[in-house]
Design a protein around this motif. Structure first.
Motif, PDB file in Angstrom:
ATOM      1  N   ASP A  67      -4.741   2.720   9.686  1.00  0.00           N
ATOM      2  CA  ASP A  67      -4.981   3.547  10.257  1.00  0.00           C
ATOM      3  C   ASP A  67      -6.033   3.806  10.984  1.00  0.00           C
ATOM      4  OD1 ASP A  67      -3.891   5.370  12.798  1.00  0.00           O
ATOM      5  OD2 ASP A  67      -3.198   6.895  11.455  1.00  0.00           O
ATOM      6  N   ASP A 118      -4.675  -0.224   3.226  1.00  0.00           N
ATOM      7  CA  ASP A 118      -4.344  -0.307   1.836  1.00  0.00           C
ATOM      8  C   ASP A 118      -3.133  -1.445   1.975  1.00  0.00           C
ATOM      9  OD1 ASP A 118      -4.697   2.287   1.309  1.00  0.00           O
ATOM     10  OD2 ASP A 118      -3.440   3.285   1.589  1.00  0.00           O
ATOM     11  N   GLU A 176       2.036  -5.828   2.026  1.00  0.00           N
ATOM     12  CA  GLU A 176       2.782  -5.029   2.623  1.00  0.00           C
ATOM     13  C   GLU A 176       1.137  -3.821   3.046  1.00  0.00           C
ATOM     14  OE1 GLU A 176       5.942  -2.589   1.174  1.00  0.00           O
ATOM     15  OE2 GLU A 176       4.834  -1.432   1.959  1.00  0.00           O
ATOM     16  N   ARG A 227      -7.477  -0.525  -1.360  1.00  0.00           N
ATOM     17  CA  ARG A 227      -7.729   0.772  -0.620  1.00  0.00           C
ATOM     18  C   ARG A 227      -8.794   0.075   0.077  1.00  0.00           C
ATOM     19  NH1 ARG A 227      -6.132   6.954  -0.196  1.00  0.00           N
ATOM     20  NH2 ARG A 227      -4.162   4.764   0.459  1.00  0.00           N
ATOM     21  N   THR A 259      -0.322  -0.808   5.189  1.00  0.00           N
ATOM     22  CA  THR A 259      -0.488   0.540   6.268  1.00  0.00           C
ATOM     23  C   THR A 259      -1.732   0.705   5.848  1.00  0.00           C
ATOM     24  OG1 THR A 259       1.104   0.792   4.047  1.00  0.00           O
ATOM     25  CG2 THR A 259       0.267   2.877   6.076  1.00  0.00           C
ATOM     26  N   TYR A 274      -0.379  -8.379   9.188  1.00  0.00           N
ATOM     27  CA  TYR A 274      -0.363  -7.604   9.913  1.00  0.00           C
ATOM     28  C   TYR A 274      -1.816  -7.588  11.370  1.00  0.00           C
ATOM     29  CZ  TYR A 274      -1.036  -2.048   9.790  1.00  0.00           C
ATOM     30  OH  TYR A 274      -0.748  -0.941  11.189  1.00  0.00           O
TER      31      TYR A 274
END
Lengths: 290, 99
Positions: A257, A278, A253, B55, A255, B89
């Motif tokens: 930006d 992330d 998954e 991250r 995320t 993605y």
């Protein structure tokens, strides 16, 4: 006529299963016949079709390059040994466990076919070698009998030679046995993790199960291999993995930006963009893995 | 698996490109990278660990006066040996600056 067909089907099971147990085979065809899934197909057509699409049905030829390197570079060049069954089993313990029942001569022949299927200059001979090797795979009998108790062999014992082991108690024209271990991750992990062969020379083909045990479960993961790779979305015996987009995407998954701002350097404002991504690995093992 | 971040200014010039690779490199007993499963005895591991979030931060310097920047962020799972690439993605975003 229908009764006669049923009789032959039952007879086929009775005669097919025991062959796989204690014999030693001198030809690939005899070895393949003993482990043939064709008999299973009669009653389990859907499962057979699923399995046929899986990499388990191509467990030797899909990994041909790596196994060839092990034979030609590892055994022959680096270790300076002739092709031999004991070393070949370091691959075939998982890629085609039935090789343990091949005669030494047949094992050596298979080792040579592995090299020929990659290195042979004559395309016809190369294709013929590949075709022979297609007969060696991880089929019904392997998982539902041969290796079913392997991770707990001392307590569960050697599987009964004429029985098929499965997760539930069922009645069938052949002998069936309920198995709990076949539902456990360790059952898959016996091949999808680091292999420690009898001579202790570790084979680090993949480390999925090690990651599952040492990272996924300590962080609270509770699903089994079978939960995601079989039960989820009725994947059944297709066992999708790293080559299948659907399950790869399901495990990750993201995320992300990108935001612009004016950065102050001394007395001067300069434009700048900060990117944050992330990436959450939702799967039960490190990604990617071999 | 590769995270790719690329940025182009309002003239279409590539002003930034960075890739982060998540991979498990097999190493032999001498610490040299190897492909053979029998040769590998440890790993240099930058893979994504289960149930963990990785991250990534990147700062993209932009030339003064640039009004817009197109940022592209993609993550793909590639199998070089099998010539297979699975896109996981993709985000395309236009970032605007006013002066």
């Amino acid at each position: 006529m229908r009764y006669l067909a049923t009789f032959f089907l039952i007879a086929a099971f009775i005669f097919a299963l025991p062959l796989a147990a204690n014999a030693e085979f001198n030809t690939i065809d005899d070895l393949a016949k003993a482990y043939s899934d064709e008999t299973c197909k009669g009653c389990h057509a859907k499962i057979y079709d699923e399995w046929k699409k899986s990499y388990h049905s191509q467990s030797t030829i899909h990994s041909l390059g790596g196994i060839r390197n092990f034979v030609a570079v590892g055994i022959q060049k680096e270790w300076d040994r002739p092709i031999n069954k004991k070393d070949l089993m370091k691959c075939f313990h998982c890629h085609a466990p039935q090789l343990s029942q091949a005669s030494d001569e047949l094992a050596v022949k298979i080792g040579k076919l592995i090299v020929a299927a990659v290195d042979e200059k004559d395309e016809a001979k190369k294709a013929a070698a590949k075709k022979e090797l297609e007969k060696l795979n991880v089929g019904c009998v392997i998982c539902h009998n041969t290796i079913v108790n392997r991770p707990a062999i001392a307590s569960l014992g050697v599987p009964e030679k004429d029985a098929m082991y499965g997760p539930a108690e069922v009645s069938a024209p052949h002998k069936t046995m309920k198995s709990n271990i076949i539902k456990e991750s360790v059952f898959c992990g016996q091949c999808h993790g680091i292999y420690n062969p009898p001579d202790s020379d570790l084979i680090m083909c993949n480390t999925l199960y090690d990651s599952y045990l040492n990272t996924y479960t300590p962080y609270g993961g509770q699903q089994t291999c079978q939960d995601c790779h079989m039960k989820e979305k009725n994947r059944g015996h297709t066992f999708p993995g790293a080559y299948v987009a659907d399950i790869v995407k399901e495990g990750i998954e993201v995320t992300a930006d990108a935001t612009g701002y004016k950065h102050l350097t001394g007395t001067k404002w300069v434009p700048r963009i900060i990117v944050t991504a992330d990436i959450y690995n939702k799967s039960g093992h490190r990604t990617p893995d071999g | 698996m590769v995270l790719d971040v690329t940025a182009k200014d309002d003239k279409g010039n590539k002003i930034f490109s960075e890739q982060k690779e998540y991979v498990q490199y097999g190493l032999d007993v001498d610490g040299d990278m190897r492909y053979g499963a029998w040769q590998i005895k440890r790993f240099a591991d930058t893979t994504l660990q289960p149930l963990a979030v990785k991250r990534e931060h990147m700062a993209i310097p932009v030339a003064e006066g640039t009004k817009t920047v197109d940022v592209s962020i993609t993550l793909k799972y590639d199998h070089p040996g099998a010539k297979l690439e699975i896109p996981i993605y993709s985000l395309k975003k236009k970032v605007t600056f006013t002066y």
